[in-house]
Scaffold this motif. Sequence first.
Motif, short mmCIF file in Angstrom:
data_model
loop_
_atom_site.label_atom_id
_atom_site.label_comp_id
_atom_site.label_asym_id
_atom_site.label_seq_id
_atom_site.Cartn_x
_atom_site.Cartn_y
_atom_site.Cartn_z
N SER A 197 0.76 -1.24 -0.09
CA SER A 197 -0.01 0.14 0.09
C SER A 197 0.71 1.14 0.19
N GLU A 198 2.25 1.13 0.35
CA GLU A 198 3.07 2.26 0.57
C GLU A 198 3.38 2.34 -0.95
N ARG A 199 3.72 1.32 -1.84
CA ARG A 199 4.26 1.35 -2.95
C ARG A 199 3.12 1.88 -4.12
N TYR A 200 1.94 1.47 -3.99
CA TYR A 200 1.02 1.92 -4.92
C TYR A 200 0.34 3.10 -4.26
N SER A 201 0.46 4.23 -4.64
CA SER A 201 0.09 5.44 -3.96
C SER A 201 -1.23 5.72 -4.53
N ASP A 202 -1.75 5.11 -5.70
CA ASP A 202 -3.03 5.41 -6.37
C ASP A 202 -4.04 4.33 -6.06
N ALA A 203 -3.69 3.49 -4.91
CA ALA A 203 -4.56 2.47 -4.72
C ALA A 203 -4.72 2.13 -3.25
N ALA A 204 -6.06 1.87 -2.82
CA ALA A 204 -6.10 1.79 -1.26
C ALA A 204 -6.34 0.18 -1.31
N ILE A 205 -5.44 -0.27 -0.39
CA ILE A 205 -5.72 -1.69 -0.02
C ILE A 205 -6.20 -1.95 1.18
N GLU A 206 -7.45 -2.88 1.21
CA GLU A 206 -8.24 -2.83 2.48
C GLU A 206 -8.12 -4.48 2.83
N VAL A 207 -7.40 -4.73 4.10
CA VAL A 207 -7.14 -6.09 4.38
C VAL A 207 -8.12 -6.66 5.46
N GLN A 208 -8.77 -7.62 5.53
CA GLN A 208 -9.76 -8.09 6.37
C GLN A 208 -9.58 -9.61 6.84
N GLY A 209 -9.47 -9.92 8.03
CA GLY A 209 -9.40 -11.26 8.40
C GLY A 209 -8.97 -11.49 10.04
N PRO A 210 -8.85 -12.59 10.37
CA PRO A 210 -9.06 -13.74 9.37
C PRO A 210 -10.70 -14.09 9.69
N TRP A 211 -11.13 -14.60 8.55
CA TRP A 211 -12.45 -15.34 8.29
C TRP A 211 -12.20 -16.89 8.56
N PRO A 212 -13.17 -17.49 8.78
CA PRO A 212 -13.23 -18.95 8.58
C PRO A 212 -13.19 -19.07 7.05
N PRO A 213 -12.49 -20.34 6.74
CA PRO A 213 -12.08 -20.57 5.52
C PRO A 213 -13.14 -20.77 4.26
N TYR A 214 -14.14 -19.85 4.09
CA TYR A 214 -15.34 -20.29 3.50
C TYR A 214 -15.10 -20.47 2.10
N SER A 215 -14.03 -19.82 1.55
CA SER A 215 -13.79 -19.89 0.10
C SER A 215 -12.83 -20.95 -0.38
N PHE A 216 -12.43 -21.66 0.71
CA PHE A 216 -11.52 -22.53 0.20
C PHE A 216 -11.67 -24.10 0.74
N ALA A 217 -12.89 -24.26 1.80
CA ALA A 217 -13.25 -25.48 2.11
C ALA A 217 -14.16 -26.14 1.34
N MET A 218 -13.84 -26.08 -0.05
CA MET A 218 -14.88 -26.76 -1.19
C MET A 218 -14.71 -28.37 -1.07
#
Lengths: 252, 119
Positions: free
Chosen positions: A229-250
Amino acid sequence: VTATGRYLFAVTRGLVDGDLADVTGLRGAPLEVVERDGLQGVVCDVSLDEFGEEALPRNLEDLAWVEEVARSHDDVVRAVASRATVAPMRLVTIYASDTSVQGQLDDLRGKLLAALDRVEDCGEWSVKVYSTSAVPGPTAPTGEKVTSGAAYLQRKRDQAEARRTADDHVVQVAEQVYAALSEYVTAGRRLALQDPRLSGRAEMMILNAAYLVPHNSSEAFQATAETLSERYSDAAIEVQGPWPPYSFAMLE
Amino acid sequence: MTQTPRSPATSRPYTTSLEQSPTSSGPAPANLADILERVLDKGIIIAGDIKVNLLDIELLTIKIRLLIVSVDKAQEMGIDWWRNDPMLNTGAQKLADENKELKERLEALESGSGDRGSS
Protein backbone atom coordinates in the motif's frame (compact mmCIF):
# COMPACT_ATOMS: atom_id res chain seq x y z
CA VAL A 1 -45.90 -29.39 18.37
CA THR A 2 -44.22 -27.79 15.38
CA ALA A 3 -41.95 -29.91 13.23
CA THR A 4 -38.24 -29.21 13.47
CA GLY A 5 -35.26 -29.77 11.24
CA ARG A 6 -31.53 -29.90 11.90
CA TYR A 7 -29.65 -26.89 10.56
CA LEU A 8 -26.06 -27.83 9.70
CA PHE A 9 -23.59 -24.94 10.16
CA ALA A 10 -20.31 -26.67 9.54
CA VAL A 11 -18.38 -29.89 9.60
CA THR A 12 -15.38 -30.14 11.86
CA ARG A 13 -13.24 -32.54 13.82
CA GLY A 14 -11.69 -32.50 17.27
CA LEU A 15 -14.32 -30.51 19.15
CA VAL A 16 -14.66 -31.59 22.77
CA ASP A 17 -17.58 -31.23 25.19
CA GLY A 18 -18.08 -27.68 26.30
CA ASP A 19 -16.25 -26.08 23.35
CA LEU A 20 -19.45 -24.47 22.11
CA ALA A 21 -21.14 -24.02 25.48
CA ASP A 22 -21.15 -20.23 25.25
CA VAL A 23 -22.45 -20.04 21.68
CA THR A 24 -26.06 -20.40 20.63
CA GLY A 25 -27.47 -21.39 17.28
CA LEU A 26 -30.36 -19.85 15.41
CA ARG A 27 -33.16 -18.24 17.40
CA GLY A 28 -31.41 -19.09 20.66
CA ALA A 29 -31.44 -22.86 20.07
CA PRO A 30 -28.50 -24.66 21.70
CA LEU A 31 -25.77 -26.00 19.44
CA GLU A 32 -25.27 -29.73 19.28
CA VAL A 33 -22.64 -31.93 17.73
CA VAL A 34 -23.60 -34.90 15.56
CA GLU A 35 -20.68 -37.30 15.33
CA ARG A 36 -19.73 -39.98 12.85
CA ASP A 37 -16.34 -41.70 13.01
CA GLY A 38 -14.48 -38.58 14.05
CA LEU A 39 -16.30 -36.20 11.72
CA GLN A 40 -18.57 -33.78 13.53
CA GLY A 41 -21.52 -31.80 12.27
CA VAL A 42 -22.43 -28.69 14.25
CA VAL A 43 -26.22 -28.41 14.24
CA CYS A 44 -29.15 -26.82 15.97
CA ASP A 45 -32.90 -27.32 15.83
CA VAL A 46 -34.88 -25.02 13.57
CA SER A 47 -38.63 -24.79 13.21
CA LEU A 48 -39.85 -25.88 9.81
CA ASP A 49 -42.49 -23.17 10.05
CA GLU A 50 -39.59 -20.82 9.47
CA PHE A 51 -37.01 -23.01 7.71
CA GLY A 52 -39.18 -25.49 5.84
CA GLU A 53 -39.54 -25.78 2.09
CA GLU A 54 -42.61 -23.59 2.07
CA ALA A 55 -41.28 -20.82 4.28
CA LEU A 56 -37.71 -20.59 3.00
CA PRO A 57 -38.31 -19.14 -0.45
CA ARG A 58 -40.47 -16.46 1.14
CA ASN A 59 -38.04 -15.69 3.97
CA LEU A 60 -35.07 -15.53 1.64
CA GLU A 61 -36.79 -12.65 -0.12
CA ASP A 62 -36.61 -10.67 3.09
CA LEU A 63 -33.22 -9.05 3.41
CA ALA A 64 -33.59 -8.41 7.16
CA TRP A 65 -34.29 -12.12 7.67
CA VAL A 66 -31.35 -13.10 5.49
CA GLU A 67 -29.04 -10.75 7.36
CA GLU A 68 -30.04 -12.15 10.77
CA VAL A 69 -29.59 -15.75 9.68
CA ALA A 70 -26.36 -15.00 7.81
CA ARG A 71 -24.84 -13.25 10.82
CA SER A 72 -25.85 -16.06 13.20
CA HIS A 73 -24.50 -18.61 10.74
CA ASP A 74 -21.22 -16.71 10.53
CA ASP A 75 -21.03 -16.32 14.33
CA VAL A 76 -21.35 -20.08 14.82
CA VAL A 77 -18.86 -20.92 12.07
CA ARG A 78 -16.44 -18.37 13.52
CA ALA A 79 -16.80 -19.87 17.02
CA VAL A 80 -16.11 -23.35 15.66
CA ALA A 81 -13.12 -22.01 13.71
CA SER A 82 -11.60 -20.59 16.89
CA ARG A 83 -11.57 -24.05 18.46
CA ALA A 84 -11.05 -26.52 15.63
CA THR A 85 -10.59 -26.92 11.88
CA VAL A 86 -13.80 -26.01 10.12
CA ALA A 87 -15.49 -26.62 6.80
CA PRO A 88 -18.43 -24.18 6.67
CA MET A 89 -21.68 -25.15 4.96
CA ARG A 90 -23.59 -22.80 2.76
CA LEU A 91 -26.49 -20.93 4.35
CA VAL A 92 -29.66 -22.96 5.07
CA THR A 93 -28.37 -26.53 4.75
CA ILE A 94 -31.10 -28.37 6.63
CA TYR A 95 -31.78 -32.03 7.40
CA ALA A 96 -34.78 -33.91 8.70
CA SER A 97 -32.88 -35.74 11.43
CA ASP A 98 -29.49 -36.54 12.93
CA THR A 99 -29.55 -39.85 11.06
CA SER A 100 -29.78 -37.92 7.84
CA VAL A 101 -26.82 -35.69 8.84
CA GLN A 102 -24.78 -38.77 9.71
CA GLY A 103 -25.67 -40.31 6.35
CA GLN A 104 -24.23 -37.26 4.62
CA LEU A 105 -21.06 -37.37 6.78
CA ASP A 106 -20.66 -41.00 5.74
CA ASP A 107 -21.29 -40.45 2.05
CA LEU A 108 -18.93 -37.49 1.79
CA ARG A 109 -16.38 -38.65 4.33
CA GLY A 110 -13.35 -38.67 2.03
CA LYS A 111 -14.13 -35.30 0.47
CA LEU A 112 -14.91 -33.66 3.79
CA LEU A 113 -11.67 -34.94 5.32
CA ALA A 114 -9.73 -33.62 2.32
CA ALA A 115 -11.40 -30.22 2.67
CA LEU A 116 -10.53 -30.09 6.37
CA ASP A 117 -6.94 -31.12 5.65
CA ARG A 118 -6.63 -28.31 3.14
CA VAL A 119 -7.69 -25.56 5.56
CA GLU A 120 -6.10 -26.90 8.74
CA ASP A 121 -4.25 -24.20 10.71
CA CYS A 122 -5.18 -21.57 8.13
CA GLY A 123 -7.41 -18.53 8.06
CA GLU A 124 -9.01 -16.75 5.14
CA TRP A 125 -7.95 -13.17 4.48
CA SER A 126 -9.86 -10.80 2.29
CA VAL A 127 -7.94 -8.22 0.29
CA LYS A 128 -9.79 -5.52 -1.58
CA VAL A 129 -8.01 -2.96 -3.68
CA TYR A 130 -9.61 0.28 -4.79
CA SER A 131 -8.29 2.62 -7.41
CA THR A 132 -7.98 6.09 -5.97
CA SER A 133 -6.75 7.76 -9.13
CA ALA A 134 -9.31 9.83 -10.98
CA VAL A 135 -10.50 8.26 -14.20
CA PRO A 136 -10.96 10.79 -16.98
CA GLY A 137 -14.63 11.65 -17.21
CA PRO A 138 -16.81 12.26 -20.24
CA THR A 139 -16.35 16.01 -20.07
CA ALA A 140 -13.01 17.72 -20.40
CA PRO A 141 -11.85 19.15 -17.12
CA THR A 142 -10.34 22.15 -18.84
CA GLY A 143 -12.63 24.99 -19.78
CA GLU A 144 -11.28 25.22 -23.28
CA LYS A 145 -13.89 25.73 -25.99
CA VAL A 146 -14.42 23.27 -28.78
CA THR A 147 -14.14 25.22 -31.99
CA SER A 148 -14.68 22.63 -34.68
CA GLY A 149 -16.00 19.18 -35.34
CA ALA A 150 -12.50 17.91 -35.91
CA ALA A 151 -11.32 19.33 -32.59
CA TYR A 152 -14.30 17.73 -30.89
CA LEU A 153 -13.51 14.33 -32.35
CA GLN A 154 -9.85 14.69 -31.46
CA ARG A 155 -10.77 15.48 -27.88
CA LYS A 156 -13.06 12.42 -27.75
CA ARG A 157 -10.22 10.28 -29.06
CA ASP A 158 -7.81 11.69 -26.49
CA GLN A 159 -10.24 10.99 -23.70
CA ALA A 160 -10.84 7.43 -24.86
CA GLU A 161 -7.09 6.90 -25.09
CA ALA A 162 -6.55 8.32 -21.59
CA ARG A 163 -9.24 6.05 -20.23
CA ARG A 164 -7.70 3.00 -21.89
CA THR A 165 -4.31 3.83 -20.42
CA ALA A 166 -5.89 4.30 -16.99
CA ASP A 167 -7.71 0.96 -17.32
CA ASP A 168 -4.52 -0.83 -18.32
CA HIS A 169 -2.73 0.66 -15.35
CA VAL A 170 -5.49 -0.38 -12.97
CA VAL A 171 -5.45 -3.95 -14.30
CA GLN A 172 -1.69 -4.07 -13.84
CA VAL A 173 -1.87 -2.82 -10.26
CA ALA A 174 -4.50 -5.47 -9.45
CA GLU A 175 -2.36 -8.23 -11.01
CA GLN A 176 0.77 -7.09 -9.20
CA VAL A 177 -0.88 -6.81 -5.80
CA TYR A 178 -2.55 -10.19 -6.22
CA ALA A 179 0.73 -11.87 -7.19
CA ALA A 180 2.83 -10.14 -4.53
CA LEU A 181 0.52 -11.29 -1.75
CA SER A 182 0.68 -14.90 -2.90
CA GLU A 183 4.09 -15.39 -1.33
CA TYR A 184 3.01 -16.47 2.14
CA VAL A 185 -0.23 -18.14 1.28
CA THR A 186 -1.43 -21.70 0.75
CA ALA A 187 -3.98 -20.70 -1.88
CA GLY A 188 -5.56 -17.63 -3.37
CA ARG A 189 -8.58 -16.87 -5.49
CA ARG A 190 -10.13 -13.84 -7.04
CA LEU A 191 -13.75 -13.17 -6.19
CA ALA A 192 -16.15 -11.07 -8.24
CA LEU A 193 -15.50 -7.37 -7.96
CA GLN A 194 -18.11 -5.64 -5.84
CA ASP A 195 -20.16 -2.86 -7.34
CA PRO A 196 -19.57 0.49 -5.61
CA ARG A 197 -23.13 0.22 -4.38
CA LEU A 198 -22.21 -2.97 -2.56
CA SER A 199 -18.78 -2.02 -1.30
CA GLY A 200 -20.05 1.31 0.00
CA ARG A 201 -16.98 3.04 -1.35
CA ALA A 202 -17.05 5.50 -4.20
CA GLU A 203 -13.71 4.35 -5.59
CA MET A 204 -13.69 1.59 -8.16
CA MET A 205 -12.82 -1.83 -6.75
CA ILE A 206 -10.05 -3.31 -8.85
CA LEU A 207 -9.31 -6.48 -6.86
CA ASN A 208 -11.42 -8.63 -4.55
CA ALA A 209 -9.20 -11.49 -3.48
CA ALA A 210 -9.35 -14.20 -0.86
CA TYR A 211 -6.26 -15.94 0.44
CA LEU A 212 -5.83 -19.01 2.55
CA VAL A 213 -3.04 -18.05 4.93
CA PRO A 214 -1.37 -20.30 7.53
CA HIS A 215 -1.93 -18.77 10.98
CA ASN A 216 1.80 -18.52 11.55
CA SER A 217 2.24 -16.48 8.35
CA SER A 218 -0.55 -14.01 8.92
CA GLU A 219 1.78 -11.33 10.28
CA ALA A 220 4.12 -11.59 7.32
CA PHE A 221 1.09 -11.49 5.04
CA GLN A 222 -0.21 -8.29 6.64
CA ALA A 223 3.24 -6.72 6.56
CA THR A 224 3.45 -7.43 2.83
CA ALA A 225 0.08 -5.78 2.31
CA GLU A 226 1.31 -2.74 4.16
CA THR A 227 4.43 -2.52 2.03
CA LEU A 228 2.31 -2.77 -1.09
CA SER A 229 0.00 0.00 0.00
CA GLU A 230 3.03 2.26 0.39
CA ARG A 231 4.29 1.30 -3.06
CA TYR A 232 1.01 1.99 -4.85
CA SER A 233 0.02 5.50 -3.98
CA ASP A 234 -2.99 5.45 -6.30
CA ALA A 235 -4.52 2.34 -4.75
CA ALA A 236 -6.20 1.78 -1.41
CA ILE A 237 -5.65 -1.70 -0.03
CA GLU A 238 -8.14 -3.04 2.49
CA VAL A 239 -7.20 -6.17 4.40
CA GLN A 240 -9.71 -8.08 6.49
CA GLY A 241 -9.34 -11.25 8.46
CA PRO A 242 -9.05 -13.83 9.57
CA TRP A 243 -12.31 -15.23 8.29
CA PRO A 244 -13.19 -18.90 8.60
CA PRO A 245 -12.05 -20.53 5.34
CA TYR A 246 -15.36 -20.09 3.48
CA SER A 247 -13.76 -19.71 0.08
CA PHE A 248 -11.39 -22.64 0.39
CA ALA A 249 -13.17 -25.51 2.14
CA MET A 250 -14.91 -26.70 -1.00
CA LEU A 251 -15.51 -30.33 -1.87
CA GLU A 252 -13.64 -31.69 -4.84
CA MET B 1 -16.33 -24.97 32.04
CA THR B 2 -12.82 -24.29 30.87
CA GLN B 3 -11.94 -23.78 27.29
CA THR B 4 -8.54 -24.12 25.84
CA PRO B 5 -8.32 -22.99 22.27
CA ARG B 6 -6.25 -25.50 20.39
CA SER B 7 -5.64 -23.37 17.39
CA PRO B 8 -4.93 -19.65 17.18
CA ALA B 9 -8.09 -17.82 18.05
CA THR B 10 -10.09 -16.59 15.12
CA SER B 11 -11.46 -13.33 16.33
CA ARG B 12 -14.11 -11.24 14.63
CA PRO B 13 -12.74 -9.99 11.37
CA TYR B 14 -11.37 -6.55 11.58
CA THR B 15 -10.67 -4.15 8.84
CA THR B 16 -7.29 -2.59 8.55
CA SER B 17 -7.44 0.42 6.38
CA LEU B 18 -3.85 0.68 5.48
CA GLU B 19 -3.93 4.26 4.40
CA GLN B 20 -5.04 5.32 7.86
CA SER B 21 -3.00 5.55 11.01
CA PRO B 22 -2.71 2.26 12.87
CA THR B 23 -4.52 3.70 15.87
CA SER B 24 -7.75 4.02 13.94
CA SER B 25 -7.96 0.34 13.08
CA GLY B 26 -9.77 -2.00 15.38
CA PRO B 27 -12.45 -4.66 15.57
CA ALA B 28 -15.54 -3.80 13.57
CA PRO B 29 -18.43 -6.01 12.53
CA ALA B 30 -18.00 -7.38 9.05
CA ASN B 31 -19.97 -5.72 6.34
CA LEU B 32 -23.12 -7.53 5.22
CA ALA B 33 -22.03 -7.76 1.60
CA ASP B 34 -18.84 -9.57 2.67
CA ILE B 35 -20.73 -12.01 4.87
CA LEU B 36 -23.34 -12.77 2.20
CA GLU B 37 -20.66 -13.14 -0.43
CA ARG B 38 -19.24 -15.97 1.68
CA VAL B 39 -22.20 -17.69 3.30
CA LEU B 40 -24.29 -17.64 0.11
CA ASP B 41 -21.78 -17.89 -2.71
CA LYS B 42 -19.09 -19.89 -0.96
CA GLY B 43 -19.21 -22.55 1.71
CA ILE B 44 -19.71 -26.23 1.08
CA ILE B 45 -22.76 -26.96 -0.98
CA ILE B 46 -24.28 -30.30 -0.14
CA ALA B 47 -27.84 -31.43 -0.51
CA GLY B 48 -29.98 -31.03 2.57
CA ASP B 49 -33.37 -32.65 3.06
CA ILE B 50 -35.00 -29.27 2.75
CA LYS B 51 -34.84 -28.39 -0.90
CA VAL B 52 -34.60 -24.76 -1.77
CA ASN B 53 -33.26 -23.37 -4.99
CA LEU B 54 -30.85 -20.80 -3.62
CA LEU B 55 -29.57 -20.10 -7.11
CA ASP B 56 -32.77 -18.36 -8.11
CA ILE B 57 -32.90 -16.35 -4.98
CA GLU B 58 -29.30 -15.46 -4.46
CA LEU B 59 -28.69 -14.34 -7.97
CA LEU B 60 -31.80 -12.26 -8.37
CA THR B 61 -33.59 -11.06 -5.32
CA ILE B 62 -30.91 -10.92 -2.72
CA LYS B 63 -28.41 -9.18 -4.90
CA ILE B 64 -30.93 -6.72 -6.23
CA ARG B 65 -32.21 -5.91 -2.78
CA LEU B 66 -28.72 -5.60 -1.46
CA LEU B 67 -28.03 -3.09 -4.19
CA ILE B 68 -31.13 -1.11 -3.35
CA VAL B 69 -30.27 -0.99 0.33
CA SER B 70 -26.76 0.12 -0.39
CA VAL B 71 -27.99 2.71 -2.85
CA ASP B 72 -29.97 4.38 -0.10
CA LYS B 73 -26.99 4.24 2.18
CA ALA B 74 -24.72 5.65 -0.49
CA GLN B 75 -27.15 8.45 -1.21
CA GLU B 76 -27.25 9.33 2.47
CA MET B 77 -23.51 9.70 2.29
CA GLY B 78 -23.81 11.84 -0.81
CA ILE B 79 -22.26 9.32 -3.14
CA ASP B 80 -24.29 9.33 -6.30
CA TRP B 81 -21.97 9.62 -9.27
CA TRP B 82 -23.01 6.14 -10.46
CA ARG B 83 -26.58 7.33 -10.93
CA ASN B 84 -25.58 8.84 -14.23
CA ASP B 85 -23.40 5.98 -15.29
CA PRO B 86 -25.31 4.05 -17.96
CA MET B 87 -23.03 1.02 -17.45
CA LEU B 88 -24.18 0.66 -13.86
CA ASN B 89 -27.74 1.63 -14.47
CA THR B 90 -28.79 -0.58 -17.34
CA GLY B 91 -30.24 -3.17 -14.97
CA ALA B 92 -32.22 -0.62 -13.02
CA GLN B 93 -33.39 1.07 -16.18
CA LYS B 94 -34.53 -2.23 -17.63
CA LEU B 95 -36.50 -3.00 -14.50
CA ALA B 96 -38.05 0.44 -14.51
CA ASP B 97 -39.05 0.06 -18.15
CA GLU B 98 -40.51 -3.37 -17.48
CA ASN B 99 -42.46 -2.04 -14.53
CA LYS B 100 -43.81 0.79 -16.60
CA GLU B 101 -44.86 -1.55 -19.36
CA LEU B 102 -46.53 -3.94 -16.93
CA LYS B 103 -48.36 -1.07 -15.25
CA GLU B 104 -49.65 0.14 -18.58
CA ARG B 105 -50.83 -3.32 -19.53
CA LEU B 106 -52.50 -3.73 -16.16
CA GLU B 107 -54.29 -0.43 -16.52
CA ALA B 108 -55.47 -1.41 -19.97
CA LEU B 109 -56.79 -4.69 -18.60
CA GLU B 110 -58.49 -3.05 -15.64
CA SER B 111 -60.21 -0.48 -17.80
CA GLY B 112 -62.04 -3.28 -19.58
CA SER B 113 -61.12 -5.18 -22.68
CA GLY B 114 -58.64 -2.47 -23.53
CA ASP B 115 -60.19 -1.61 -26.89
CA ARG B 116 -62.83 0.67 -25.40
CA GLY B 117 -60.14 3.27 -25.34
CA SER B 118 -59.47 5.86 -22.68
CA SER B 119 -62.29 8.15 -21.74
